[in-house]
Design an enzyme around this catalytic site. Structure first.
Site, PDB file in Angstrom:
ATOM      1  N   CYS A   1       0.796  -1.239   0.000  1.00  0.00           N
ATOM      2  CA  CYS A   1       0.000   0.000   0.000  1.00  0.00           C
ATOM      3  C   CYS A   1       0.824   1.282   0.000  1.00  0.00           C
ATOM      4  O   CYS A   1       0.722   2.080  -0.930  1.00  0.00           O
ATOM      5  CB  CYS A   1      -0.931  -0.016   1.188  1.00  0.00           C
ATOM      6  SG  CYS A   1      -1.960  -1.482   1.214  1.00  0.00           S
TER       7      CYS A   1
HETATM    8  C1  UGA Z   1      -1.411   0.431   5.492  1.00  0.00           C
HETATM    9  C2  UGA Z   1      -2.212   1.415   6.346  1.00  0.00           C
HETATM   10  O1  UGA Z   1      -1.683   1.463   7.662  1.00  0.00           O
HETATM   11  C3  UGA Z   1      -3.692   1.003   6.405  1.00  0.00           C
HETATM   12  O2  UGA Z   1      -4.431   1.978   7.120  1.00  0.00           O
HETATM   13  C4  UGA Z   1      -4.233   0.891   4.976  1.00  0.00           C
HETATM   14  O3  UGA Z   1      -5.583   0.452   4.963  1.00  0.00           O
HETATM   15  C5  UGA Z   1      -3.390  -0.092   4.191  1.00  0.00           C
HETATM   16  O4  UGA Z   1      -2.012   0.359   4.185  1.00  0.00           O
HETATM   17  C6  UGA Z   1      -3.928  -0.137   2.779  1.00  0.00           C
HETATM   18  O5  UGA Z   1      -3.907   0.904   2.094  1.00  0.00           O
HETATM   19  O6  UGA Z   1      -4.518  -1.163   2.401  1.00  0.00           O
HETATM   20  P1  UGA Z   1      -0.355  -2.018   5.859  1.00  0.00           P
HETATM   21  O7  UGA Z   1       0.344  -1.773   4.552  1.00  0.00           O
HETATM   22  O8  UGA Z   1      -1.079  -3.292   6.072  1.00  0.00           O
HETATM   23  O9  UGA Z   1      -1.437  -0.838   6.125  1.00  0.00           O
HETATM   24  O10 UGA Z   1       0.732  -1.936   7.001  1.00  0.00           O
HETATM   25  P2  UGA Z   1       1.248  -0.867   8.084  1.00  0.00           P
HETATM   26  O11 UGA Z   1       1.046  -1.430   9.420  1.00  0.00           O
HETATM   27  O12 UGA Z   1       0.696   0.472   7.819  1.00  0.00           O
HETATM   28  O13 UGA Z   1       2.818  -0.878   7.780  1.00  0.00           O
HETATM   29  C7  UGA Z   1       3.342  -0.467   6.526  1.00  0.00           C
HETATM   30  C8  UGA Z   1       4.849  -0.419   6.578  1.00  0.00           C
HETATM   31  O14 UGA Z   1       5.276   0.675   7.394  1.00  0.00           O
HETATM   32  C9  UGA Z   1       5.512  -1.665   7.180  1.00  0.00           C
HETATM   33  O15 UGA Z   1       6.619  -2.023   6.398  1.00  0.00           O
HETATM   34  C10 UGA Z   1       5.951  -1.232   8.574  1.00  0.00           C
HETATM   35  O16 UGA Z   1       7.085  -1.913   9.012  1.00  0.00           O
HETATM   36  C11 UGA Z   1       6.254   0.243   8.323  1.00  0.00           C
HETATM   37  N1  UGA Z   1       6.131   1.081   9.541  1.00  0.00           N
HETATM   38  C12 UGA Z   1       4.933   1.235  10.156  1.00  0.00           C
HETATM   39  C13 UGA Z   1       7.266   1.728  10.032  1.00  0.00           C
HETATM   40  O17 UGA Z   1       8.371   1.611   9.464  1.00  0.00           O
HETATM   41  N2  UGA Z   1       7.147   2.526  11.136  1.00  0.00           N
HETATM   42  C14 UGA Z   1       5.948   2.706  11.777  1.00  0.00           C
HETATM   43  O18 UGA Z   1       5.915   3.450  12.776  1.00  0.00           O
HETATM   44  C15 UGA Z   1       4.825   2.042  11.275  1.00  0.00           C
END
Ligand code: UGA
Length: 421
Positions: free
Chosen positions: A264
């Site tokens: 995403c």
């Molecule tokens: C993300 C959004 O958080 C959701 O709200 C959205 O619905 C989704 O995309 C989508 O568009 O379908 P997701 O991709 O499942 O969700 O995962 P996240 O938990 O957001 O993490 C994304 C990436 O960011 C991961 O690689 C994670 O390691 C990284 N991340 C997350 C960080 O590096 N730091 C943080 O503080 C949080």
């Protein structure tokens, strides 16, 4: 209500299973009969905690079919949940959206009720009005808003916690252009007892992109400040704990480290960049968000090289999934890290509790360890995904470069380098 859900991927299967749990009857429509069979058997077609339980529990209310037209005929509401993968230039590939809209349009032609089509797939602002409605109207001979209802209803679920997020979301966003559809969707979501934000179609589409772009920006910002903190001997996690106490800012999504992956954030930020450029706007902030994110894996390998020359050495990579609790490796930071290690001449040993099968498809020639502890005999260990089980390993005497800040590694490793702290 009788609801059809087109697409059995991540959005479709979670949406359908959760709506079934709310008491609705669901018809899943897909092309992949294997996936449909799995759903019919009450099992989840994707790795997602809690999804199996919902599909098993609500089996009596769940049907599957490959026939979109018959599914639309017997349901009042149809969710479009097909993929919008990226094109090479970052823009979204709408071929599945177009194909589904065409078949849907034909199905609407003979439908004398007021069927409602809801787009859950992530599509750029203007897509429903500019692409989906024209196809539906042409194929059906009917008008949106009078002959059929149309809505945008983006999802904000996170992989790994999608079921929990569905029932306890911060808000539901609905984009509509007619009162009947507005009432229908507001009634559908009212039992969740969460704020429902109703707006226009294109505003709703933009809310999805702006939300993901902002969260990605927050992470790249945390990484840029984190890189500086590291140089200054400051712990960025403590910094953001302090910063996040400001209620205008909020502490979530400030975990600095190796950056964001997944299906995403990278895709949506790049699509927004391509869209802005096509309208003559230079998206300076979004360009930097991607540039900073691309830099973090390079920083990890550079940090490793301050301790050992990877050439001819075995480097262990802990974690292949783009984040814990998923087997999804799309845009995982493990991919650039491993590519760079191989370019450096290292022999790469990897481990992930659930994502190894998927990773083997794109990188068959690595050494796949049988357990996380087996990987610890490498010359250096790189922590790429923060799986809980990695925080139970014994890092005593090891050289560890940590991209995700695992407390146990930080405490025990003989040589420990945190990427942003
Ligand atoms: C993300 C959004 O958080 C959701 O709200 C959205 O619905 C989704 O995309 C989508 O568009 O379908 P997701 O991709 O499942 O969700 O995962 P996240 O938990 O957001 O993490 C994304 C990436 O960011 C991961 O690689 C994670 O390691 C990284 N991340 C997350 C960080 O590096 N730091 C943080 O503080 C949080």
């Amino acid at each position: 209500m009788n609801i059809s859900v087109i697409g059995t991927g991540y959005i479709g299967s979670v949406t359908g299973a959760c709506l079934a749990e709310m008491g609705h009857t669901i018809v899943f429509v897909g092309r992949d009969t294997k996936k449909l069979d799995i759903i019919r058997a009450g099992r989840s077609p994707i790795f997602e905690p809690g999804l199996d339980t919902l599909l098993t529990k609500n089996r009596d209310r769940i049907e599957t079919t490959t026939d979109l037209v018959s599914a639309v005929e017997k349901t009042e509401l149809t969710f479009i949940c097909v993929g919008t993968p990226p094109n090479k230039d970052g823009s979204s590939d709408l071929s599945q959206i177009r194909e589904v809209s065409q078949t849907l349009g034909k199905a609407l032609k003979s439908n004398n009720r007021f069927p409602t089509i809801v787009t859950k797939s992530t599509v750029l602002p203007g897509t429903i009005e500019g692409v989906i409605i024209p196809i539906l109207e042409k194929e059906s001979g009917k008008k949106a808003g009078t002959g059929f209802g149309i809505a945008s209803n983006p999802e904000f679920l996170k992989e790994g916690t999608a079921v929990e997020d569905f029932f306890h979301t911060d808000r539901v966003v609905i984009g509509v252009s007619d009162g009947k559809t507005k009432d229908l969707l507001e009634n559908l979501y009212r039992p969740l007892n969460v704020p429902i934000f109703t707006t226009t179609l294109r505003t709703s589409e933009m809310i999805k992109f702006a939300s993901n772009a902002f969260l990605a920006t927050k992470i790249s910002f945390a990484n840029e400040i984190g890189n500086l903190c590291r140089e200054l001997g400051i712990d960025s996690y403590e910094v953001f704990e302090g910063v996040g106490l400001d209620t205008r800012i909020n502490p979530k999504f400030f975990r600095s480290g190796l950056g964001f992956g997944g299906s995403c954030f990278p895709k949506d930020v790049n699509a927004l960049i391509a869209h802005a450029k096509s309208r003559g706007i230079t998206p300076r902030i979004l360009n930097s968000v991607i540039a900073t994110n691309d830099d973090q894996p390079r920083r990890m390998v550079a940090l490793l090289k301050t301790h050992i020359n990877p050439r001819g050495r075995t480097i262990g990579v802990l974690g292949l999934a783009f984040k814990p609790d998923t087997d999804d490796i799309r845009e995982s930071r493990a991919i650039p890290v491993i590519r760079m290690l191989l370019e450096e001449g290292a022999s790469v040993k990897v481990y992930d509790p659930v994502a190894m099968a998927n990773f083997k498809k794109i990188c068959p020639d690595l050494t796949y360890a049988g357990s996380a502890s087996e990987l610890l005999d490498s010359d250096a260990v790189l922590i790429v995904t923060e799986w809980d089980e990695f925080n139970r390993l014994d890092y005593t005497g090891k050289l560890v470069i940590d991209g995700r800040r695992l407390p146990k590694a930080r405490k025990e490793a003989a040589v420990y380098e945190g990427l942003c702290w």
